[in-house]
Design a protein around this motif. Structure first.
Motif, PDB file in Angstrom:
ATOM      1  N   TRP A  17       0.386  -1.082  -0.002  1.00 60.48           N
ATOM      2  CA  TRP A  17      -0.476   0.151   0.196  1.00 60.48           C
ATOM      3  C   TRP A  17       0.778   1.258   0.257  1.00 60.48           C
ATOM      4  O   TRP A  17       0.757   2.567  -1.030  1.00 60.48           O
ATOM      5  CB  TRP A  17      -0.883   0.298   0.999  1.00 60.48           C
ATOM      6  CG  TRP A  17      -1.783   1.353   1.143  1.00 60.48           C
ATOM      7  CD1 TRP A  17      -3.098   1.611   0.754  1.00 60.48           C
ATOM      8  CD2 TRP A  17      -1.995   2.232   2.295  1.00 60.48           C
ATOM      9  NE1 TRP A  17      -3.335   2.416   0.928  1.00 60.48           N
ATOM     10  CE2 TRP A  17      -3.063   3.328   2.088  1.00 60.48           C
ATOM     11  CE3 TRP A  17      -1.026   2.947   3.635  1.00 60.48           C
ATOM     12  CZ2 TRP A  17      -3.096   4.633   2.782  1.00 60.48           C
ATOM     13  CZ3 TRP A  17      -1.170   3.160   3.801  1.00 60.48           C
ATOM     14  CH2 TRP A  17      -1.782   4.806   3.850  1.00 60.48           C
ATOM     15  N   GLN A  18       2.295   1.329   0.563  1.00 64.45           N
ATOM     16  CA  GLN A  18       3.075   2.251   0.883  1.00 64.45           C
ATOM     17  C   GLN A  18       3.753   2.575  -0.888  1.00 64.45           C
ATOM     18  O   GLN A  18       3.713   3.968  -1.272  1.00 64.45           O
ATOM     19  CB  GLN A  18       3.216   1.985   1.575  1.00 64.45           C
ATOM     20  CG  GLN A  18       2.963   2.396   2.710  1.00 64.45           C
ATOM     21  CD  GLN A  18       3.917   2.336   4.345  1.00 64.45           C
ATOM     22  OE1 GLN A  18       5.165   1.684   4.514  1.00 64.45           O
ATOM     23  NE2 GLN A  18       3.673   3.282   5.142  1.00 64.45           N
ATOM     24  N   CYS A  52      -5.670   9.920  10.812  1.00 65.05           N
ATOM     25  CA  CYS A  52      -6.648   9.584  11.181  1.00 65.05           C
ATOM     26  C   CYS A  52      -7.414   8.430   9.403  1.00 65.05           C
ATOM     27  O   CYS A  52      -7.599   7.906   9.518  1.00 65.05           O
ATOM     28  CB  CYS A  52      -7.359   9.744  12.393  1.00 65.05           C
ATOM     29  SG  CYS A  52      -6.765  10.034  14.069  1.00 65.05           S
ATOM     30  N   PHE A  53      -7.125   9.516   9.195  1.00 65.33           N
ATOM     31  CA  PHE A  53      -8.622   9.330   7.334  1.00 65.33           C
ATOM     32  C   PHE A  53      -7.019   8.631   6.922  1.00 65.33           C
ATOM     33  O   PHE A  53      -8.155   7.374   6.366  1.00 65.33           O
ATOM     34  CB  PHE A  53      -8.247  10.260   7.230  1.00 65.33           C
ATOM     35  CG  PHE A  53      -9.409  10.513   5.147  1.00 65.33           C
ATOM     36  CD1 PHE A  53     -10.673  10.368   5.774  1.00 65.33           C
ATOM     37  CD2 PHE A  53      -8.291  10.962   4.814  1.00 65.33           C
ATOM     38  CE1 PHE A  53     -10.966   9.956   4.149  1.00 65.33           C
ATOM     39  CE2 PHE A  53      -8.480  10.437   3.580  1.00 65.33           C
ATOM     40  CZ  PHE A  53     -10.639  10.155   3.383  1.00 65.33           C
ATOM     41  N   TYR A  54      -6.136   8.652   6.623  1.00 69.10           N
ATOM     42  CA  TYR A  54      -5.269   7.560   6.469  1.00 69.10           C
ATOM     43  C   TYR A  54      -5.724   6.343   7.023  1.00 69.10           C
ATOM     44  O   TYR A  54      -5.494   5.454   5.665  1.00 69.10           O
ATOM     45  CB  TYR A  54      -3.382   8.398   6.218  1.00 69.10           C
ATOM     46  CG  TYR A  54      -4.209   9.496   5.220  1.00 69.10           C
ATOM     47  CD1 TYR A  54      -4.891   9.574   3.947  1.00 69.10           C
ATOM     48  CD2 TYR A  54      -2.980  10.839   5.052  1.00 69.10           C
ATOM     49  CE1 TYR A  54      -4.238   9.971   2.650  1.00 69.10           C
ATOM     50  CE2 TYR A  54      -3.220  11.616   4.217  1.00 69.10           C
ATOM     51  CZ  TYR A  54      -3.352  12.046   2.765  1.00 69.10           C
ATOM     52  OH  TYR A  54      -3.533  12.032   2.003  1.00 69.10           O
ATOM     53  N   LEU A  55      -5.381   6.363   7.885  1.00 69.49           N
ATOM     54  CA  LEU A  55      -5.124   5.122   9.118  1.00 69.49           C
ATOM     55  C   LEU A  55      -6.608   4.205   8.787  1.00 69.49           C
ATOM     56  O   LEU A  55      -6.487   3.370   8.312  1.00 69.49           O
ATOM     57  CB  LEU A  55      -5.129   5.451  10.594  1.00 69.49           C
ATOM     58  CG  LEU A  55      -5.024   4.157  10.903  1.00 69.49           C
ATOM     59  CD1 LEU A  55      -3.892   2.978  11.194  1.00 69.49           C
ATOM     60  CD2 LEU A  55      -4.611   4.752  12.785  1.00 69.49           C
ATOM     61  N   ASN A  69      -8.528   4.322   6.169  1.00 66.60           N
ATOM     62  CA  ASN A  69      -8.819   3.631   4.661  1.00 66.60           C
ATOM     63  C   ASN A  69      -7.632   2.515   4.314  1.00 66.60           C
ATOM     64  O   ASN A  69      -7.879   1.708   3.546  1.00 66.60           O
ATOM     65  CB  ASN A  69      -8.031   4.886   3.470  1.00 66.60           C
ATOM     66  CG  ASN A  69      -8.951   6.155   2.842  1.00 66.60           C
ATOM     67  OD1 ASN A  69      -9.814   6.017   1.910  1.00 66.60           O
ATOM     68  ND2 ASN A  69      -8.787   7.285   3.354  1.00 66.60           N
ATOM     69  N   PHE A  70      -6.343   2.387   4.386  1.00 63.65           N
ATOM     70  CA  PHE A  70      -5.436   1.349   5.108  1.00 63.65           C
ATOM     71  C   PHE A  70      -6.289   0.148   5.986  1.00 63.65           C
ATOM     72  O   PHE A  70      -6.321  -0.620   4.825  1.00 63.65           O
ATOM     73  CB  PHE A  70      -4.422   2.014   5.621  1.00 63.65           C
ATOM     74  CG  PHE A  70      -3.656   0.421   6.346  1.00 63.65           C
ATOM     75  CD1 PHE A  70      -2.785   0.181   4.843  1.00 63.65           C
ATOM     76  CD2 PHE A  70      -3.222   0.029   7.476  1.00 63.65           C
ATOM     77  CE1 PHE A  70      -2.388  -0.930   5.081  1.00 63.65           C
ATOM     78  CE2 PHE A  70      -2.911  -0.543   7.788  1.00 63.65           C
ATOM     79  CZ  PHE A  70      -2.004  -1.656   6.767  1.00 63.65           C
ATOM     80  N   LEU A  71      -6.921   0.398   6.556  1.00 59.49           N
ATOM     81  CA  LEU A  71      -7.723  -0.547   7.859  1.00 59.49           C
ATOM     82  C   LEU A  71      -9.099  -1.367   6.514  1.00 59.49           C
ATOM     83  O   LEU A  71      -8.862  -2.409   6.113  1.00 59.49           O
ATOM     84  CB  LEU A  71      -8.609   0.203   8.616  1.00 59.49           C
ATOM     85  CG  LEU A  71      -6.573   0.610   9.358  1.00 59.49           C
ATOM     86  CD1 LEU A  71      -7.977   0.831  11.144  1.00 59.49           C
ATOM     87  CD2 LEU A  71      -6.215  -1.146   9.789  1.00 59.49           C
ATOM     88  N   LEU A  72      -9.468   0.309   5.982  1.00 60.43           N
ATOM     89  CA  LEU A  72     -10.916  -0.935   5.406  1.00 60.43           C
ATOM     90  C   LEU A  72     -10.571  -1.639   3.531  1.00 60.43           C
ATOM     91  O   LEU A  72     -10.425  -2.866   4.207  1.00 60.43           O
ATOM     92  CB  LEU A  72     -11.407   0.703   4.244  1.00 60.43           C
ATOM     93  CG  LEU A  72     -12.042   0.398   3.822  1.00 60.43           C
ATOM     94  CD1 LEU A  72     -13.078   0.051   3.837  1.00 60.43           C
ATOM     95  CD2 LEU A  72     -12.909   1.601   3.147  1.00 60.43           C
ATOM     96  N   PHE A 106     -15.313   4.432  10.711  1.00 58.68           N
ATOM     97  CA  PHE A 106     -14.349   5.707  11.412  1.00 58.68           C
ATOM     98  C   PHE A 106     -14.000   6.072  10.373  1.00 58.68           C
ATOM     99  O   PHE A 106     -13.991   7.647  10.840  1.00 58.68           O
ATOM    100  CB  PHE A 106     -12.652   4.329  11.344  1.00 58.68           C
ATOM    101  CG  PHE A 106     -11.811   5.358  12.023  1.00 58.68           C
ATOM    102  CD1 PHE A 106     -11.966   5.699  13.640  1.00 58.68           C
ATOM    103  CD2 PHE A 106     -11.125   5.550  11.528  1.00 58.68           C
ATOM    104  CE1 PHE A 106     -11.157   6.044  13.656  1.00 58.68           C
ATOM    105  CE2 PHE A 106      -9.592   6.147  11.963  1.00 58.68           C
ATOM    106  CZ  PHE A 106      -9.323   6.239  13.255  1.00 58.68           C
ATOM    107  N   ILE A 107     -13.713   6.125   8.858  1.00 58.35           N
ATOM    108  CA  ILE A 107     -13.581   7.376   8.231  1.00 58.35           C
ATOM    109  C   ILE A 107     -14.730   8.106   7.999  1.00 58.35           C
ATOM    110  O   ILE A 107     -13.830   9.304   8.013  1.00 58.35           O
ATOM    111  CB  ILE A 107     -13.545   6.177   6.795  1.00 58.35           C
ATOM    112  CG1 ILE A 107     -12.491   6.010   6.417  1.00 58.35           C
ATOM    113  CG2 ILE A 107     -13.518   7.407   5.898  1.00 58.35           C
ATOM    114  CD1 ILE A 107     -12.440   4.260   5.071  1.00 58.35           C
TER     115      ILE A 107
END
Length: 580
Positions: free
Chosen positions: A135-136, A354-357, A359-362, A408-409
């Motif tokens: 992802w990164q 937190c928004f980026y986090l 999206n990664f979890l999603l 969460f997003i």
């Protein structure tokens, strides 16, 4: 605040003009191997940010200001491009074909991680680490392409090499930390980091002249220096990990440090093309859902009776597809549905992180859900005697985590409620109903995931077989989708249109509403709001005059920011329009 609004108005016409010029440029204009060009939207956002707190930037003097540079060249250009219906703006697509190819390769890498989850029946540390690395890699490419023009051959070549590396690394997604496969993934990450060291060192060199601290040239230089240094340190970390013995206990820690070095503070040095970044995130998620559907059909192929398919087989495949479609409806497309002023990335940087986090979890949990559906499909069509525990855990746990990630997003954004007390209660009721329903669904499906085969009761009835469990989860998703539209339904009942709703729904509500917002980010959001209104004016002759009023005779001369123009003149005086 008045000076800020005036600065935004003066800068807006220039952004539209330069965006139109950029949209009409042939990809080879300026040379096929030309240097890096700053995207108009990225430079425009920086110009708005640089106007914050600077009285010089709010003046029309020759040495400062958004319209600085002296002379009337830019004003004449504005007049020539402005018509009765506003500027003729033909923006380029935010997601190019090269970007789409990179997205396909990235989703392929995610699917390889999903295959490893399916084989192991669980999610462990190597799976999360490899997913984060893949992802990164995508995030690095998207971050560059939302700030700089990537239509030249050198950018295409870099993207191609990154795709090759990502594909090669994804083949080792089955490996644990203490294997040659892990070494290959670290080597892939080192190679991509070195690519971006060279890429941003080139940007650093091209914009090395610098300029005033408020100029785009200076911001690009600072950004390139930071990214070059960060990627250099990251590549050294991965190189150190590749040199460690395969049985070394330090290998997981090296991977952890390498992932941490990839974390970036949202929009820290240089803004990006906000709408392009939103589009890229949405396209990646939709492609992942599409790959999950394709994988389900691929798993079903050896067992599906193509000559005389039964109704059970049709119903199972329909429910699987329907569930993924409901998740698509739950997903928030922040390209246009969220006002820039209320978007997490433009409210404050903590909300953006937190928004980026989220999206990664999603993406992670959508992959987990897809792996569980593959196991469930195989179990059902192979007529297994009992529901496999791995399939049950991955499907129920994956669905619960996907719903949690989406909510969460959503909670990272600011919501608006009316000032009218009666209407305010109606919206609060809708929001809390959505919250309670989400918590309830997450709790029930998490309990289904953690239940044992010996358990009895209503949870056992929900998981009596594959179709029954899938039907229950689909019903939950339908309820959540219906409730997610509850506040929109209330808005339609109270107000006649969105414009009237925006006049009354002004009171901020949400978790981050109690925290201080970032003023420069909110200025960027104001500019994006006005830009959206300008695009509407382009399409409507009745609004043409409102766009024309943005152009004033005091606008100075300037050029589109590019490597083949006059860098000293154009970047020392930022006048036009940029992190994923």
């Amino acid at each position: 605040m008045l000076n800020t609004n005036n600065a935004i108005k003066r800068n807006e016409s220039e952004q539209l003009i330069h965006a139109a010029e950029y949209a009409r440029k042939a990809w080879y204009e300026g040379g096929m191997w030309r240097g890096p060009n700053v995207l108009p939207a990225a430079a425009g956002q920086h110009a708005v940010r640089s106007s914050y707190g600077s009285s010089d930037n709010n003046s029309d003097d020759e040495d400062g200001g958004l319209g600085s540079g002296g002379g009337g060249g830019r004003g004449e250009a504005a007049a020539s491009m402005m018509g009765m219906n506003g500027p003729s703006l033909v923006p380029r697509a935010p997601v190019s074909l090269s970007d789409l190819f990179l997205d396909l390769v990235t989703v392929t890498a995610f699917s390889r991680v999903g295959a490893a989850i399916q084989a192991r029946g669980t999610v462990d540390a190597p799976i999360l680490a490899y997913f984060a690395i893949f992802w990164q890699v995508w995030s690095k490419e998207a971050s560059y392409s939302t700030r700089f023009d990537t239509t030249d051959i050198s950018s295409h070549l870099e993207t191609l090499l990154a795709c090759f590396a990502l594909l090669a690394g994804s083949l080792s997604a089955y490996s644990d930390f203490y294997s040659a496969g892990c070494t290959r993934i670290m080597g892939m990450a080192m190679f991509v980091a070195m690519l971006h060291v060279l890429l941003h060192a080139r940007v650093w060199y091209w914009f090395s002249d610098g300029g005033p601290p408020e100029s785009v040239n200076y911001a690009v230089k600072r950004y390139a220096v930071f990214i070059t240094a960060a990627n250099s340190l990251e590549s050294l970390t991965w190189a150190f990990g590749c040199c460690l013995p395969e049985d070394s206990e330090w290998r997981p820690w090296v991977i952890f440090v390498g992932i941490l070095l990839n974390l970036r503070l949202p929009r820290g040095f240089m803004p990006n093309d906000f709408h392009a970044a939103c589009s890229k995130r949405g396209v990646l998620f939709i492609l992942l859902l599409g790959f999950n559907i394709q994988s389900i059909v691929g798993v079903a192929a050896p067992y599906f009776n193509y000559w005389e398919p039964s109704w059970d087989q049709y119903i199972f495949l329909f429910l699987s597809c329907f569930l993924l479609f409901m998740i698509k409806l739950l997903y928030v497309d922040d390209t246009s549905s969220i006002s820039p002023l209320d978007h997490a990335l433009l409210y404050n940087r903590a909300a953006g992180f937190c928004f980026y986090l989220g999206n990664f979890l999603l993406l992670v949990f959508t992959t987990v859900l897809g792996s569980g559906l593959n196991l469930l499909t195989q179990s059902f069509l192979a007529a297994a005697a009992a529901l496999p525990s791995d399939a049950k855990n991955l499907v129920c746990g994956g669905f619960a985590a996907v719903v949690f990630s989406i909510q969460f997003i959503k909670s990272m954004h600011i919501r608006r409620v009316p000032t009218n007390a009666t209407h305010e209660r109606m919206f609060f009721t809708a929001y809390f109903t959505q919250f309670i329903a989400t918590v309830g669904v997450v709790y029930i499906t998490a309990r289904m995931c953690l239940s044992r085969e010996s358990d009895n009761g209503i949870l056992a009835l929900m998981m009596v077989n594959e179709i029954g469990m899938l039907a229950v989860i689909v019903c939950f998703s339908i309820v959540l989708v219906g409730l997610s539209w509850l506040d929109e339904a209330i808005e339609l009942r109270i107000y006649k249109d969105g414009a009237e709703a925006n006049q009354f729904r002004v009171q901020p509500f949400g978790f981050w509403a109690f925290c201080k917002h970032d003023e420069p980010l909110q200025l960027e959001a104001m500019a994006l709001e006005r830009s959206r209104a300008s695009r509407l004016a382009v399409r409507s002759p009745l609004l043409g005059s409102s766009v024309m009023s943005f152009t004033t005779p005091s606008l100075g001369s300037g050029q589109l920011y590019n490597s083949f123009g006059n860098l000293g003149g154009s970047f020392a005086n930022p006048g036009v329009g940029g992190e994923v």
